[in-house]
Design a protein around this motif. Sequence first.
Motif, PDB file in Angstrom:
ATOM      1  N   LEU A   1      43.242  32.755 -23.203  1.00  0.00           N
ATOM      2  CA  LEU A   1      42.916  34.190 -22.870  1.00  0.00           C
ATOM      3  C   LEU A   1      43.782  35.115 -23.889  1.00  0.00           C
ATOM      4  CD1 LEU A   1      43.311  33.910 -19.055  1.00  0.00           C
ATOM      5  CD2 LEU A   1      41.093  33.995 -20.622  1.00  0.00           C
ATOM      6  N   LEU A   2      44.977  34.576 -24.215  1.00  0.00           N
ATOM      7  CA  LEU A   2      45.968  35.644 -25.081  1.00  0.00           C
ATOM      8  C   LEU A   2      46.448  34.840 -25.894  1.00  0.00           C
ATOM      9  CD1 LEU A   2      46.728  38.619 -25.625  1.00  0.00           C
ATOM     10  CD2 LEU A   2      48.464  38.460 -23.737  1.00  0.00           C
ATOM     11  N   VAL A   3      46.871  35.215 -27.136  1.00  0.00           N
ATOM     12  CA  VAL A   3      47.885  34.637 -27.998  1.00  0.00           C
ATOM     13  C   VAL A   3      48.742  35.481 -28.565  1.00  0.00           C
ATOM     14  CG1 VAL A   3      47.956  32.944 -30.032  1.00  0.00           C
ATOM     15  CG2 VAL A   3      46.380  32.744 -28.399  1.00  0.00           C
ATOM     16  N   ILE A   4      49.801  35.287 -28.488  1.00  0.00           N
ATOM     17  CA  ILE A   4      51.009  36.464 -28.971  1.00  0.00           C
ATOM     18  C   ILE A   4      52.111  35.539 -29.803  1.00  0.00           C
ATOM     19  CG2 ILE A   4      52.790  38.027 -28.303  1.00  0.00           C
ATOM     20  CD1 ILE A   4      51.651  38.014 -25.527  1.00  0.00           C
ATOM     21  N   PRO A   5      51.967  36.101 -31.290  1.00  0.00           N
ATOM     22  CA  PRO A   5      52.963  35.341 -32.067  1.00  0.00           C
ATOM     23  C   PRO A   5      54.420  35.616 -31.912  1.00  0.00           C
ATOM     24  CG  PRO A   5      51.082  36.138 -33.366  1.00  0.00           C
ATOM     25  CD  PRO A   5      50.954  36.782 -31.923  1.00  0.00           C
ATOM     26  N   LEU A   6      55.245  34.879 -31.725  1.00  0.00           N
ATOM     27  CA  LEU A   6      56.452  35.230 -31.250  1.00  0.00           C
ATOM     28  C   LEU A   6      57.380  36.296 -32.441  1.00  0.00           C
ATOM     29  CD1 LEU A   6      57.978  32.029 -29.855  1.00  0.00           C
ATOM     30  CD2 LEU A   6      57.316  34.099 -28.542  1.00  0.00           C
ATOM     31  N   SER A   7      56.730  35.926 -33.611  1.00  0.00           N
ATOM     32  CA  SER A   7      57.454  36.866 -34.563  1.00  0.00           C
ATOM     33  C   SER A   7      56.778  38.223 -34.550  1.00  0.00           C
ATOM     34  CB  SER A   7      57.011  36.177 -35.987  1.00  0.00           C
ATOM     35  OG  SER A   7      55.494  36.129 -36.097  1.00  0.00           O
ATOM     36  N   ASP A   8      55.913  38.423 -33.730  1.00  0.00           N
ATOM     37  CA  ASP A   8      55.502  39.978 -33.724  1.00  0.00           C
ATOM     38  C   ASP A   8      55.919  40.737 -32.364  1.00  0.00           C
ATOM     39  OD1 ASP A   8      54.165  39.781 -36.209  1.00  0.00           O
ATOM     40  OD2 ASP A   8      52.098  39.266 -35.257  1.00  0.00           O
ATOM     41  N   VAL A   9      56.652  39.784 -31.700  1.00  0.00           N
ATOM     42  CA  VAL A   9      57.166  40.448 -30.319  1.00  0.00           C
ATOM     43  C   VAL A   9      58.078  41.597 -30.430  1.00  0.00           C
ATOM     44  CG1 VAL A   9      58.322  39.687 -28.268  1.00  0.00           C
ATOM     45  CG2 VAL A   9      56.639  38.360 -29.020  1.00  0.00           C
ATOM     46  N   VAL A  10      57.943  42.634 -29.979  1.00  0.00           N
ATOM     47  CA  VAL A  10      58.848  43.799 -29.956  1.00  0.00           C
ATOM     48  C   VAL A  10      59.935  43.586 -28.985  1.00  0.00           C
ATOM     49  CG1 VAL A  10      59.098  46.513 -29.788  1.00  0.00           C
ATOM     50  CG2 VAL A  10      57.019  45.225 -30.871  1.00  0.00           C
ATOM     51  N   SER A  11      59.452  43.272 -27.747  1.00  0.00           N
ATOM     52  CA  SER A  11      60.562  43.162 -26.611  1.00  0.00           C
ATOM     53  C   SER A  11      60.055  42.368 -25.507  1.00  0.00           C
ATOM     54  CB  SER A  11      60.964  44.510 -26.248  1.00  0.00           C
ATOM     55  OG  SER A  11      62.060  44.324 -25.186  1.00  0.00           O
ATOM     56  N   VAL A  12      60.889  41.740 -24.839  1.00  0.00           N
ATOM     57  CA  VAL A  12      60.440  41.073 -23.669  1.00  0.00           C
ATOM     58  C   VAL A  12      61.430  41.488 -22.669  1.00  0.00           C
ATOM     59  CG1 VAL A  12      60.220  38.586 -22.572  1.00  0.00           C
ATOM     60  CG2 VAL A  12      59.747  38.870 -24.928  1.00  0.00           C
ATOM     61  N   PHE A  13      61.019  41.984 -21.374  1.00  0.00           N
ATOM     62  CA  PHE A  13      62.070  42.433 -20.387  1.00  0.00           C
ATOM     63  C   PHE A  13      61.240  42.359 -19.122  1.00  0.00           C
ATOM     64  CE2 PHE A  13      59.915  45.899 -22.322  1.00  0.00           C
ATOM     65  CZ  PHE A  13      59.404  46.797 -21.299  1.00  0.00           C
ATOM     66  N   ALA A  14      62.175  42.308 -18.055  1.00  0.00           N
ATOM     67  CA  ALA A  14      61.763  42.370 -16.667  1.00  0.00           C
ATOM     68  C   ALA A  14      60.765  43.496 -16.439  1.00  0.00           C
ATOM     69  CB  ALA A  14      62.669  42.069 -15.685  1.00  0.00           C
ATOM     70  N   ALA A  15      59.477  43.100 -15.979  1.00  0.00           N
ATOM     71  CA  ALA A  15      58.672  44.505 -15.546  1.00  0.00           C
ATOM     72  C   ALA A  15      59.215  45.132 -14.393  1.00  0.00           C
ATOM     73  CB  ALA A  15      57.121  44.140 -15.360  1.00  0.00           C
ATOM     74  N   GLU A  16      59.247  46.575 -14.606  1.00  0.00           N
ATOM     75  CA  GLU A  16      60.054  47.503 -13.611  1.00  0.00           C
ATOM     76  C   GLU A  16      58.524  47.898 -12.849  1.00  0.00           C
ATOM     77  OE1 GLU A  16      61.605  50.158 -16.389  1.00  0.00           O
ATOM     78  OE2 GLU A  16      63.443  48.760 -16.968  1.00  0.00           O
ATOM     79  N   ALA A  17      58.266  47.090 -11.808  1.00  0.00           N
ATOM     80  CA  ALA A  17      57.019  47.355 -10.978  1.00  0.00           C
ATOM     81  C   ALA A  17      57.245  47.398  -9.618  1.00  0.00           C
ATOM     82  CB  ALA A  17      56.032  46.553 -11.514  1.00  0.00           C
ATOM     83  N   SER A  18      56.384  47.647  -8.933  1.00  0.00           N
ATOM     84  CA  SER A  18      56.941  47.839  -7.225  1.00  0.00           C
ATOM     85  C   SER A  18      55.931  46.598  -6.639  1.00  0.00           C
ATOM     86  CB  SER A  18      56.384  49.110  -6.577  1.00  0.00           C
ATOM     87  OG  SER A  18      54.818  49.376  -6.842  1.00  0.00           O
ATOM     88  N   ARG A  19      55.331  45.877  -7.200  1.00  0.00           N
ATOM     89  CA  ARG A  19      54.541  44.921  -6.476  1.00  0.00           C
ATOM     90  C   ARG A  19      55.617  43.615  -6.082  1.00  0.00           C
ATOM     91  NH1 ARG A  19      50.301  41.578 -10.184  1.00  0.00           N
ATOM     92  NH2 ARG A  19      50.685  40.053  -8.376  1.00  0.00           N
ATOM     93  N   PRO A  20      55.049  42.849  -5.176  1.00  0.00           N
ATOM     94  CA  PRO A  20      56.093  41.839  -4.745  1.00  0.00           C
ATOM     95  C   PRO A  20      56.405  40.763  -5.681  1.00  0.00           C
ATOM     96  CG  PRO A  20      54.438  42.177  -3.114  1.00  0.00           C
ATOM     97  CD  PRO A  20      54.160  42.780  -4.343  1.00  0.00           C
TER      98      PRO A  20
END
Length: 1196
Positions: free
Chosen positions: A210-229
């Motif tokens: 469904l989705l392929v993301i090269p790690l070399s192109d990642v800008v940032s990975v962080f905890a999503a600041e959302a309100s869902r459980p």
Amino acid sequence: MSITMNRKLEKKPPVLPLGIAKTAEMSVTDLAASPTPSSPASCNGDSRRFSFQSIKSRARRSLSIKSSVALDTQPRRQSMSAMAHARSQSLSTNTRRLSKSQRGSSMSSFTPLAPFTQRGSGLSDDSSETLSLVPSSTSSSSEIDWQAQIVEGLVVEDVDTESVRPKPTFLAVTSEYLVKLKCRADALGLFPGLAKETETEPATPNPKPLLVIPLSDVVSVFAAEASRPSFGLEVWWRTPSGDSFQDTRFWFKYPADREEYRRLISRKVKATQKDTGVWQPPPDVLEHLQSIHRRLEPAFAQRAIKVFPVVPRGPTRRLFSGETEDRQKKEKPSLWLVFGEYLCHVVAVQRAKPGEFKSQHKTYGLVSLEKIRGDFDNREERFNLTFRIPCSKRTVVELSSRFYNRIIFGFGKADSLLKPAWPPVWQWNELFQVPGLGDARFVTHKDDFGSVRRTMDAYLAAYQCSQVDWEINWKTKFSPEFRLLPAKDGSQYTAYQLVAVLRALRYNDYFNSLSFRDVDLSPLWGVYDLMASAKGQVAYMNRSCLTLSANELQELMQAPLLYQEFHALAFCSETIRQIDFTRSAARFSKEERGADEPTRLEFLTPILTLLRTGSTKCNHLLLSGNVLRKRDVDEIGKPHLQFEAHPSNHKPAETLGMAAIQALDVSSCGLDEKDLGILTKPIHLTDKVQLLDISKNLDRLPITHLPNFLLGLIGVKELNLRGSLRVDMDVVESLFPFRLLQHLQELEVLDISGLKINPATLDDLSQYVCHRAKVQGRESHSKFRKLIMEHCSLSGAAVARFCTDIGDSADMTLSISGNPLDEELDKLCEAIRCDRAPSGLVMEMVTFGHENGFIDLIESLTENKSISLLSLAGTSTLEIPDEPCSKPLIQALHNFFACNDSIQYLDLSGYSGKLEDGQFAKGFARSLSGLLSNKTMTHLKIRNQTLSGDDIALLGRVVAKNHALRVIDCQDNGINLTGIRFLVSSVQANHRIVDCPFSPEERQRVFKHIADGMRRNSYGGLAHKSAKKNLATEKAEAETEAILEETLTATFHELDACLQRNRAALRGASGQLLDFDSFDSSSSSLEEMRRTWLMLAEADGADQAGEDVMASSRGYWPRATVRSSQLALEPCSPAPYRQVQADGIVISTEVVDDGSGASTPQEAVTPVLGNGEGGGFVYDKLDKLGELQATRVAAS
């Protein structure tokens, strides 16, 4: 400032590392009741508590393969060799475990949203129905060798229970990619090595992720600041073009899962960073960012910028995307953090058309950074930047980046570079709130002057202010001195400009004194920084790391901004000894007082408070011209001149050393008799007071107060009582008894002008002068330099008796201006003729009723051998108006100029006022020819004597041939264009003249005088007022004035070039970088000129004297004054500033300049007006000027 969760969290279970099973299960009810997470790095106010650990406060789920909850009921197998190979290839030292989820679990269907979701959104950015393969560096998943990829982790995402058809999805982390798969069968088909020996579920052939993301192109990975459980993980990466970003979210049921996979992905991303380093944007994007930098910081346009990709979070995301987001749009603007010289920019860039960009940027001053929040302990890529300028709200920029550590260190280095004088402890305590950062001290080298220019420019840029005018002066008691100058254009500095200057001086240990003379500080009057809630805004710590108490800090934070800034100057610096506030609050006079005006001087109170506790060395306060309030007088007179008893401090005031005031100038401060009494009570004075000036106030002290007053001034060096004493009746006794004066063994200057002095007082004064001369020969006391007795009703006989009494002890300056010296003048002339006169004699504004008496005085001065400084400014005779100067007076002045061989400094300037004039009669300048044979005089001031063209011609001939003269000042004489040219030619012929001042105001007056004369000549007197001007006449007049201005400008440039040539020669002879630029002979008194130019009279023999003259010069000459206009930017060198002389010669502030780089103009052979060498441009303009003038006359 702290940050808290939106809702209270339940008690969190113990942290479980990857691979260890969870022993306790969590019910669905518990999960539903779990609180809504908030941003652990957000900064929305002081009421929220900051904690990155809050993300671990939820129940956790095991990622162990041995979990009691199976992924499905069918057995699964994996070959031992494949597992061994995976473990050997893993970058982690621990055994990797594949995560499993419950059978039947399904992934929610995600609703697409617009880009830059609002903070608190609980919806995913991708959907299994709409998302396709989106690799950033590969065009298709078929191009990737999935067999070579090492699977570091596999986890099933949390499902959305609200979805109608929940579908489980899987997240796989390989050594190079993040892969999102529909089901486990797709995972087995893509990674066959995951299959177990008991695996019964068939693998999907040739599955499409469904989705392929090269790690070399990642800008940032962080905890999503959302309100869902569920607990989300937000991933941003760049597109193949590099000019836009994409993002997605992966959801986890437990925070432990999310945290472990965040760390895993960050670790793998960091591994790719070792090879790629910090990204650079595409060339066209980089050029766009560079253009923003060049536009906002043009002075550093050639400097390379530092660029980091970042991801917006929270309010910052809404700032760059608006209130709503287009979730259907996959690509979002790329966001870049740009470091300039003084500014940083957050720029959102999105390609609109090929070659065109649609961008949005926010700019912040680097020195306005108030806080940096991050977390190195947990390797959080999120960080918050808090910017704030005084009296404004905070701006919190919430960002995230894989290069978070470099960004935080970049801000730390920038802060240290721009504020190198500030202590690192302050920076560490107030700027950084980054757990795990360690003891990272950013040490930078200072420029000259404590880097005040660098820091000031940074604050001016942060506050978006224009430059201010300032200089660094070494001709003060406590040098070097930083002197803020009034604006050149006459405007008032803004509040932010003043704050920028004051903060640039905070913690600066280079200067020993500060001056705000004639600078209006009223823009900061009564201004409160009500939005400042952190103690980092005020100076609670000095350079020695001594801090204020809690009560003192609270009081300081509630004080006005002007109070806070001058508290910082006096408290933070341990070198500032003196601050000059002369006329800094002159706007608030007693007549202009209003109901809203403060009841005290806000810049004075904090210094007095620190003096009471001995917390500052700033004990020299010059307050002249500022109206003091009752509260100010009480605080000056009582608390620290005589230290009040306090239970915590039992030391008296005189034992506090530097805490006692040593210099106090309260002249022209609107003080009445009661105020003066408070300041002069003996109990309030100590032997520490070295300077006291109470002159020119509204009221006077009774003379009976003087004896006790003098007893408290044992150590005083300068005492100014001009117009401050009152004698109610005729007193026969001495007003200054010798028994009191003899205790003033350190006194150097005494001013008692305006007091009627009787014979007894004059006798005691002469006795004291003789006593000081004898004491100085035996003991190491200061020299008594000057006695000022102006307007004291002294006759010529009284002054003669005083001069006779002091005899050989006359190495001092005596000022007797404004006295009726014409009475018994013959006795004074006899004393002068017999060399019974001091070395400096000032007799200004004296009018002689008979010309014979004045001639007798001139003749006595001709024979005198003891006077080296003489000022007769404003002195004249009662001549008949419009009558020429008499021949006897001209002859007497001629003989004086020709024969006197002792006077070096002479002031014969005239005076013209509304009530009285003091000028010589016309034609007196013919006597100046006597200077052709004078070999002694070095300084001549002859201003405001209405010199004619013939007088200027004669003066020019003297200037050309007298090689003893160093300074000639002939301003305010209405010189015409021919006279100016003749004078310039004369200076060209004399290589000894180092100063012939024409101030900007004088140059403008010369232009106006010449232009008015040309108009009168063109239109025949005043008839032009009623004549009608046609277009030709107006055009010719405008052209004439333009050429005249250009001609005068070129002429004065020639004069400046000649002076620079002569100064360079004198520098070479003396071996010193002499301070010519700072000396303004047009506004300096004759005595100041003598002190400044003491060695010039001997420098003409430097070629023969050699080492003796050079050694004497080194012992006297101070360093050259440096003005802000002389510090030019050097944008391509590490040290961005250099000193530039007025003539364009580039020199270092510490290097002697020999003038070799100066362009020496060609000299005229004779000082006559003609077409000589070097004057072609000017004379061509003069010819053109004549033609235009003739054209204008014909047209009129």
